[in-house]
Design an enzyme around this catalytic site. Structure first.
Site, mmCIF file in Angstrom:
data_model
loop_
_atom_site.group_PDB
_atom_site.id
_atom_site.type_symbol
_atom_site.label_atom_id
_atom_site.label_comp_id
_atom_site.label_asym_id
_atom_site.label_seq_id
_atom_site.Cartn_x
_atom_site.Cartn_y
_atom_site.Cartn_z
ATOM 1 N N LYS A 1 18.951 79.954 44.562
ATOM 2 C CA LYS A 1 19.471 79.115 43.478
ATOM 3 C C LYS A 1 20.995 79.121 43.619
ATOM 4 O O LYS A 1 21.707 79.836 42.917
ATOM 5 C CB LYS A 1 19.006 79.642 42.119
ATOM 6 C CG LYS A 1 18.838 78.535 41.082
ATOM 7 C CD LYS A 1 18.073 79.020 39.865
ATOM 8 C CE LYS A 1 18.059 77.984 38.776
ATOM 9 N NZ LYS A 1 17.117 76.870 39.017
ATOM 10 N N GLU B 1 10.584 68.906 46.325
ATOM 11 C CA GLU B 1 10.990 69.129 44.942
ATOM 12 C C GLU B 1 11.164 67.797 44.238
ATOM 13 O O GLU B 1 11.310 66.743 44.869
ATOM 14 C CB GLU B 1 12.345 69.853 44.892
ATOM 15 C CG GLU B 1 12.338 71.214 45.539
ATOM 16 C CD GLU B 1 12.620 72.344 44.565
ATOM 17 O OE1 GLU B 1 12.391 72.190 43.342
ATOM 18 O OE2 GLU B 1 13.069 73.389 45.045
ATOM 19 N N ARG C 1 14.976 86.982 41.590
ATOM 20 C CA ARG C 1 15.396 85.767 42.284
ATOM 21 C C ARG C 1 16.907 85.759 42.501
ATOM 22 O O ARG C 1 17.385 85.319 43.560
ATOM 23 C CB ARG C 1 14.935 84.534 41.509
ATOM 24 C CG ARG C 1 15.083 83.254 42.319
ATOM 25 C CD ARG C 1 14.375 82.092 41.658
ATOM 26 N NE ARG C 1 14.968 81.763 40.377
ATOM 27 C CZ ARG C 1 14.447 80.878 39.513
ATOM 28 N NH1 ARG C 1 13.316 80.251 39.813
ATOM 29 N NH2 ARG C 1 15.032 80.622 38.379
#
Ligand SMILES: *Cc1c(COP(=O)(O)O)cnc(C)c1O
Length: 346
Positions: A189, A225, A87
């Protein structure tokens, strides 16, 4: 710069919160002239940064978050760290940063854990050693283009159990803000997504909610989210549903719970979930490394409050999912191949 370092005796593991502590060691590597340094443990918690670093001006900063779990036998587990490695590489690609090789990433996690092992909280306290890998662009760069040097670091800090008692449902609310744009950096992220979420979160907190339900940035109709966690709902007919969208951060906890749900006999699926279709759910929750699962008691949208299983009690499926996943993380139960990864401590 010399600073007072934390000592293991400073901590009451049962009462730890989620705060930064300056531990003795962090792992740092540098990207320069097209390649990464080998990386090493360092004692100084301050990093010298050029004033024209892209990490300070243009948002070239990305991070990860995962935990070290103390096992009953005294050893230590990481949970699916290869997923975090990949990620971080995906986040780097989106922001045109140098990818951190998986080998360097995993070695950083292991070295920091071993060097700070006196700070891995005891089994049974619910406390863990939180690891924060991150990367940012250096300078000097004035025009808007990627840096040609990068810093990769992993620091560690002990954190307390998210729930000191049992799992407790909380209330969420929609508002007009987006955390990420369609086609933006929502799936990375990236620090910038967090900066964009602070005002939204603050207004939700001020109104008495634990966090924001972010809706899709194009239509404001589908759930994306919950604060900085992924959403799931369990339908009355036994389906475990979680949103599918290009602007959601792909949570390691989410992908793990999708598998655990199937194992427990639910049918798991990533799909579009309308904010106007909450009646289908018997239970709902938020998923992420910090809490594993945070039960969602209610969602308030346009002034209407929708209560799921209960505002005060955790639902039976939510509890089962939580128990199974945490048992795998702590090594109490065997999980799928490669999920629990032993960290050598000697
Ligand atoms: C980190 C993060 C999550 C949770 O991911 P995990 O890998 O499960 O910890 C969910 N949503 C956002 C926006 C995040 O930044």
């Amino acid at each position: 710069m010399s600073q007072e370092k934390a000592q293991p005796s400073d901590f009451n593991w049962e009462e730890l919160g989620f705060e930064y502590h300056d531990l003795p060691y962090r792992f740092r590597a540098y990207y320069k002239d097209g390649k990464w340094s080998e990386g090493s443990l360092e004692t100084d918690s301050n990093i010298p940064v050029n004033e024209a670093a892209t990490g300070l001006h243009y948002g070239q900063n990305i991070f990860e978050g995962l935990k070290v779990y103390r096992r009953q036998d005294g050893g230590a587990n990481l949970f699916r760290p290869d997923r975090n490695a990949k990620r971080l590489q995906n986040s780097a690609a989106r922001l045109m940063m140098a990818p951190v090789p998986e080998e360097l990433f995993l070695r950083g996690l292991k070295e920091v854990t071993k060097a700070n092992q006196a700070f891995i909280p005891p089994y049974g306290t619910g406390a863990t050693l939180y690891l924060r890998p991150f990367e940012f662009g250096g300078g000097p760069v004035v025009g808007v283009h990627p840096a040609d040097n990068y810093v990769f670091e992993v620091y560690a800090t002990p954190v307390g159990a998210y729930y000191k008692g049992g799992l407790t449902p909380t209330a969420y609310v929609t508002n007009e803000y987006d955390r990420a744009a369609h086609g933006g950096t929502g799936a990375a992220k990236a620090g910038g997504n967090y900066g964009a979420s602070m005002l939204a979160g603050d207004e939700a907190h001020a109104a008495g909610y634990s966090d924001v339900v972010y809706l899709d940035p194009r239509l404001h109709e589908n759930i994306e989210e919950l604060g900085s966690a992924n959403f799931f709902g369990i339908t009355k007919d036994g389906r475990f549903l979680t949103p599918k969208s290009p602007s959601i951060l792909p949570s390691v906890t989410k992908y793990s719970l999708l598998a655990v749900a199937e194992e427990l006999g639910l049918r798991a699926e990533e799909t579009t979930i309308s904010i106007n279709d909450l009646d289908q759910f018997a239970e709902a929750g938020a998923m992420g490394t910090a809490a594993v699962i945070s039960p969602v008691g209610s969602i308030t949208h346009n002034g209407n409050k929708h209560v799921f299983y209960s505002e005060t009690e955790v639902g039976p499926w939510t509890q089962k999912l939580y128990d199974r996943l945490t048992a795998i993380q702590y090594g109490d139960e065997k999980g799928p191949e490669g999920w629990a990864v032993d960290v050598p401590l000697n």
